[in-house]
Every structure is written in C-alpha cells, then in structure tokens.
Design a protein around this motif. Structure first.
Motif, mmCIF file in Angstrom:
data_model
loop_
_atom_site.group_PDB
_atom_site.id
_atom_site.type_symbol
_atom_site.label_atom_id
_atom_site.label_comp_id
_atom_site.label_asym_id
_atom_site.label_seq_id
_atom_site.Cartn_x
_atom_site.Cartn_y
_atom_site.Cartn_z
ATOM 1 N N ALA A 354 0.819 -1.218 0.000
ATOM 2 C CA ALA A 354 0.000 0.000 0.000
ATOM 3 C C ALA A 354 0.846 1.259 0.000
ATOM 4 O O ALA A 354 0.324 2.352 -0.198
ATOM 5 N N GLY A 355 2.143 1.130 0.246
ATOM 6 C CA GLY A 355 3.010 2.299 0.271
ATOM 7 C C GLY A 355 3.109 2.946 1.637
ATOM 8 O O GLY A 355 3.776 3.965 1.793
ATOM 9 N N SER A 397 -6.963 10.212 2.393
ATOM 10 C CA SER A 397 -8.136 9.366 2.218
ATOM 11 C C SER A 397 -8.051 8.559 0.928
ATOM 12 O O SER A 397 -8.347 7.361 0.899
ATOM 13 N N ARG A 398 -7.639 9.218 -0.170
ATOM 14 C CA ARG A 398 -7.511 8.505 -1.443
ATOM 15 C C ARG A 398 -6.438 7.421 -1.377
ATOM 16 O O ARG A 398 -6.557 6.386 -2.033
ATOM 17 N N LEU A 399 -5.376 7.652 -0.594
ATOM 18 C CA LEU A 399 -4.314 6.656 -0.470
ATOM 19 C C LEU A 399 -4.773 5.433 0.312
ATOM 20 O O LEU A 399 -4.207 4.351 0.165
ATOM 21 N N GLY A 400 -5.795 5.610 1.137
ATOM 22 C CA GLY A 400 -6.305 4.487 1.931
ATOM 23 C C GLY A 400 -5.878 4.514 3.376
ATOM 24 O O GLY A 400 -6.068 3.531 4.095
ATOM 25 N N VAL A 401 -5.332 5.637 3.832
ATOM 26 C CA VAL A 401 -4.871 5.717 5.218
ATOM 27 C C VAL A 401 -6.044 5.598 6.183
ATOM 28 O O VAL A 401 -5.957 4.900 7.206
ATOM 29 N N PRO A 431 -12.564 11.000 11.211
ATOM 30 C CA PRO A 431 -12.808 10.419 9.886
ATOM 31 C C PRO A 431 -13.394 11.441 8.923
ATOM 32 O O PRO A 431 -14.066 12.402 9.326
ATOM 33 N N THR A 432 -13.169 11.217 7.638
ATOM 34 C CA THR A 432 -13.630 12.146 6.608
ATOM 35 C C THR A 432 -15.143 12.338 6.654
ATOM 36 O O THR A 432 -15.652 13.426 6.395
ATOM 37 N N MET A 433 -15.876 11.286 6.999
ATOM 38 C CA MET A 433 -17.332 11.404 7.013
ATOM 39 C C MET A 433 -17.806 12.359 8.105
ATOM 40 O O MET A 433 -18.926 12.853 8.062
ATOM 41 N N MET A 434 -16.906 12.669 9.090
ATOM 42 C CA MET A 434 -17.290 13.565 10.170
ATOM 43 C C MET A 434 -16.650 14.941 10.013
ATOM 44 O O MET A 434 -17.154 15.918 10.524
ATOM 45 N N ALA A 435 -15.513 14.993 9.345
ATOM 46 C CA ALA A 435 -14.806 16.265 9.193
ATOM 47 C C ALA A 435 -13.990 16.190 7.935
ATOM 48 O O ALA A 435 -14.170 15.325 7.112
ATOM 49 N N GLY A 436 -13.058 17.096 7.799
ATOM 50 C CA GLY A 436 -12.134 17.045 6.668
ATOM 51 C C GLY A 436 -12.821 17.429 5.386
ATOM 52 O O GLY A 436 -13.501 18.450 5.287
#
Length: 479
Positions: A354-355, A397-401, A431-436
């Motif tokens: 995954a890097g 988020s796109r990287l999968g972290v 998490p992105t669904m709550m912020a960001g």
C-alpha cells in the motif's frame, strides 16, 4: 607543510526546495483571472565526483560541513522559482563512501565517477499547478521539501598496480623516485614517508603505477605506528613488492625476518592472499649488502619468491626490475575478469504494497503512520491554512490511510502520528465522514470564476427568480 588526509567524516546538507506560490491573476476589467502561482525551485544536490588532480581529502578535514543552495520560491504570473545550484565536491580516485555504521554507499573509481551524497528537496507546487475542474481556485500552495542531510565517512584507497611494502628506511621512497618521476621526501631516519607516494612507470609498451606504503612495523595491523592508517592503500594494488634492506644497521634485524614480520601483518589485515608477491633486495651497492643478498637469495627463491637485486643509489638492477614488474602487472591485468556493463537492479513493489504502514504504539497510545508518500505530504502541507489541511485529508483518504486506521481499530479522537517518531506530526483523528473533506465541501471553488452564462439562460433564470418571489408573496399576503 602539506598534510595528507585519507579518512574524513563529512556532514552534507542538500538544498531545500522552494515553496510554491498562491496567487490570483488580476488585470484591468478582470480582477479575478484565475490562479497563477508558480512552483518552487528544486534544492541543489551535494555530488561527489572523482577528479584525478585531487590526491587528498585535506579540504574536507578542515571544512567538513558542506551545504548546497536552496531553491527559490515561486511567484505570481506563473513564474517558477530558480533551482538551487548543485554543490560538486571533487574527491580523489579510489574514494570509498560509507555511512556512520560502516556500510559502503559508493566506491568511486575512475575519472568523472559521481555519487549523490545529498539529494535536494523538491519544490512545492503553486496553486496554478493544483487547479483542476473540481478545484478551480486553490487558496493554498505546497511547501518545498527539505533537502537530505546526513553524515558520511570518506576513505581513500590508493589506486595503483604495484605496492611497495617493507620496514621504514628500507629504501621504498628511493626506489620509487628512480623508477618513476615521483619526488618523495627521502632521509635516513624512520618514518620519513608519512604519505603514500604514487609514481608512473613505463617499461616497453606497458605503463603501470607504483605506490609505496609507509609505516609498516610489527603490530601495524593492530594500530601501531602508521600501519593501520595506510594498510588500506594496499587493497587495490595487483602486485605486492617486499623491499628488504640488506644493509640495515640494526643488529636485531635481518631481511628474512623482516619479510616474515611484514607478511604476518598483511595476513592479519586480511584480503591480500591472492596477490602475487616479489622480493627486492635493496642497497646492494654496499659491500655487506651484496654479501647478505648472496646469502639469502637461495632461501627466498626456495620459498617461491622471484628475487631482484637492486641499488636505488647506484641505479643498478632497475631495468630488470621495471620490466619484471611490467610482466607481472600485464599477467595480473589479463587474469582479471572482463568488467560487465553496469546493471540496474529493479526491485518492483509487491502487488499488495500500500506504500505505507499503520501500527499502534501501545506505550505512547498513538497510531503511527509510516510511508514515503504520507510523510512527504506532511512536509509539503502548510498547517496554518485550513484549505491546505483539507487537501491533505483528501490525499490521505484517497491513499487508503483512513481505511487502514479503521481496520487497526482507530476511533474518532484517537491520536495519529505521521512521520518518524522524533519528528512526527500528531493530530486527533476525525474520519472524513465527520470532518475534513466533506465538512469543507467543494474547496477551492470560486463562483466568481465560473464561465458567464448565455443571455437567454440569464433571462430564464431572472424570470424564474421573479416568479418564485411573486409566488412567495402570494402565499404569505394578508387576506
């Protein structure tokens, strides 16, 4: 007095990358013409390059800290910053570069051979480069990356075909002075030679280099005398020549015991058993020296040594010696395997790589994220800019972290550290669904930069707005 230095510790620092620029193009009647911030310039590298005219590491002994220049920041009107200038450091042929743990990083042999000791940082992208259909007017730019800084050790190993070894004052310097054009310091006291001397000898069609290695005494391989400092210069030589003094004034020494002692030191140093060896009986111009040479020559030949009798002062036996060495050098060169072309070793990443990695540190009660991309993105982010922080959240988020953090058991509010433990960026994870990204919405978009609507569309929109206002009035007007 010139000082010879063949081992130094060098502290290199490459240049930092310049920051990107966040700018909006403005001109008359068009105050908001779109983002036009340029990219930052690349930081300069620190490069070691072999230069035949350099014979010592003395410059780096006196000035061990070297730094390349930084890249310039970007500017408005799509002007990119100037790249930092590379710092090129000339080193002698035969320089070995090691890290602090002793691991070999590079073996620099041959004119022009280069090694990047410090990689310059990449410049940050300006907001013009960050603009996209979704992000039309970014209000931020990326920071330039810091240049690589590290400590390396440089060791010089003389590149020569023939190495002259023997006790101090055995006549090695005198011999190299008459065989070649080298002009070493010569005197009749021990340790006259404090540096390896290098000369070039021409014998017929063969041209070879010859070096004398100073400081070999009993215990040299354990650091006594100067031996440990200069034994490394024997490693690259193809032929070893024992120079024996047949006219020594010391009563407790004789040429054969001198040979045995030097051989023992070479054996303890290691890695030289495969080198051909010959013996040179020097100072036969002295009557006692010639008599002693006649006495021991048979014993040395029985041991398998090829023996030459010479006098560096009277210049006798030199022609036979130079041509004899030329023959052995030619045979050694022919026996070497043909050098293959440099091969590039490609190590592809695993398909499931995954890097980055996510590990929970129980002692610190923090989730640690390590990986090249996340750590680079952290260095590029201006945490004083909320939009830049949101952009970082999108990238992670796109990287999968975020997915990996959830799989590792992280919950909202847990501490997450990105980067090495001693210099990590720590934040409370949401998490992105709550912020960001979702909380900030369509970052970087400015309705003032949208393309103008056709006249017919504007009339329809105006009529629709008027009808909607009239309907609201009708609904709420008093009876």
């Amino acid at each position: 007095m010139t000082t010879f230095v063949d081992r130094v510790e060098l502290h290199v620092a490459a240049g930092n990358g310049g920051h990107g620029c966040a700018s909006v193009h403005r001109e008359k009647f068009k105050p908001l013409g779109g983002p036009d911030g340029g990219n930052g310039g690349r930081g300069g590298d620190v490069i070691l390059v072999v230069d035949q005219s350099v014979t010592t590491l003395l410059d780096y002994h006196h000035s061990p800290h070297r730094k390349a220049t930084n890249g310039a920041p970007g500017a408005g009107d799509n002007r990119s910053g100037k790249d930092g200038q590379d710092l090129v450091l000339p080193v002698p042929d035969g320089t070995v570069v090691l890290d602090k743990d002793g691991n070999v990083l590079a073996d620099l042999v041959g004119q022009g051979t280069t090694f990047i000791a410090g990689q310059g940082g990449r410049g940050g992208l300006g907001n013009a480069a960050l603009a996209s259909a979704r992000r039309k007017a970014p209000g931020f730019a990326l920071l330039g990356e810091p240049g690589e800084a590290r400590d390396v050790v440089m060791e010089l190993k003389t590149v020569a075909d023939v190495a002259l070894v023997g006790y101090p004052s055995a006549g090695k310097s005198s011999l190299i002075s008459v065989l070649s054009a080298a002009k070493p310091k010569i005197a009749d006291y021990p340790f006259t030679t404090l540096v390896p001397n290098l000369g070039v000898v021409t014998a017929g069609s063969t041209v070879y280099t010859i070096a004398d290695v100073p400081g070999l005494i009993p215990g040299a391989s354990q650091g006594k005398g100067l031996g440990l400092e200069f034994l490394r210069h024997v490693e690259r030589c193809s032929v070893l020549v024992h120079v024996l003094d047949t006219a020594t004034l010391e009563s407790d020494r004789d040429p054969v015991s001198d040979l045995d002692i030097i051989e023992a030191e070479l054996k303890q140093y290691g890695g030289l058993d495969d080198r051909p060896r010959i013996v040179v009986l020097n100072k036969i111009d002295i009557p006692d020296g010639q008599d002693l040479a006649d006495m021991i020559r048979g014993d040395l030949e029985e041991r398998g040594y090829q023996v030459f009798e010479v006098s560096a002062v009277a210049r006798t036996g030199l022609k036979e010696l130079s041509f004899g060495l030329a023959k052995i050098v030619a045979e050694a060169r022919a026996a070497k395997p043909v050098e293959e072309a440099t091969r590039i070793v490609i190590r592809p990443k695993a398909v499931d790589d995954a890097g980055f990695t996510v590990i929970y540190d129980e002692a610190a009660e923090v989730y640690r994220v390590r990986g090249e991309k996340p750590e680079r993105w952290i260095r590029q982010t201006d945490f004083n800019n909320d939009e830049a922080v949101g952009y970082l959240a999108d990238r992670l988020s796109r990287l999968g972290v975020e997915d990996q953090l959830m799989k590792a058991g992280a919950r909202a509010g847990d501490a997450v550290a990105i980067g090495p433990e001693e210099n990590a960026v720590v934040f409370d994870w949401e998490p992105t669904m709550m912020a960001g990204a979702e909380m900030l919405g369509r970052r970087g978009e400015d309705h003032r930069l949208e393309a103008p609507r056709p006249a017919a569309q504007r009339r329809r929109d105006r009529d629709a707005e008027r009808d909607e206002a009239q309907q609201e009035y009708d609904d709420f007007k008093p009876f």
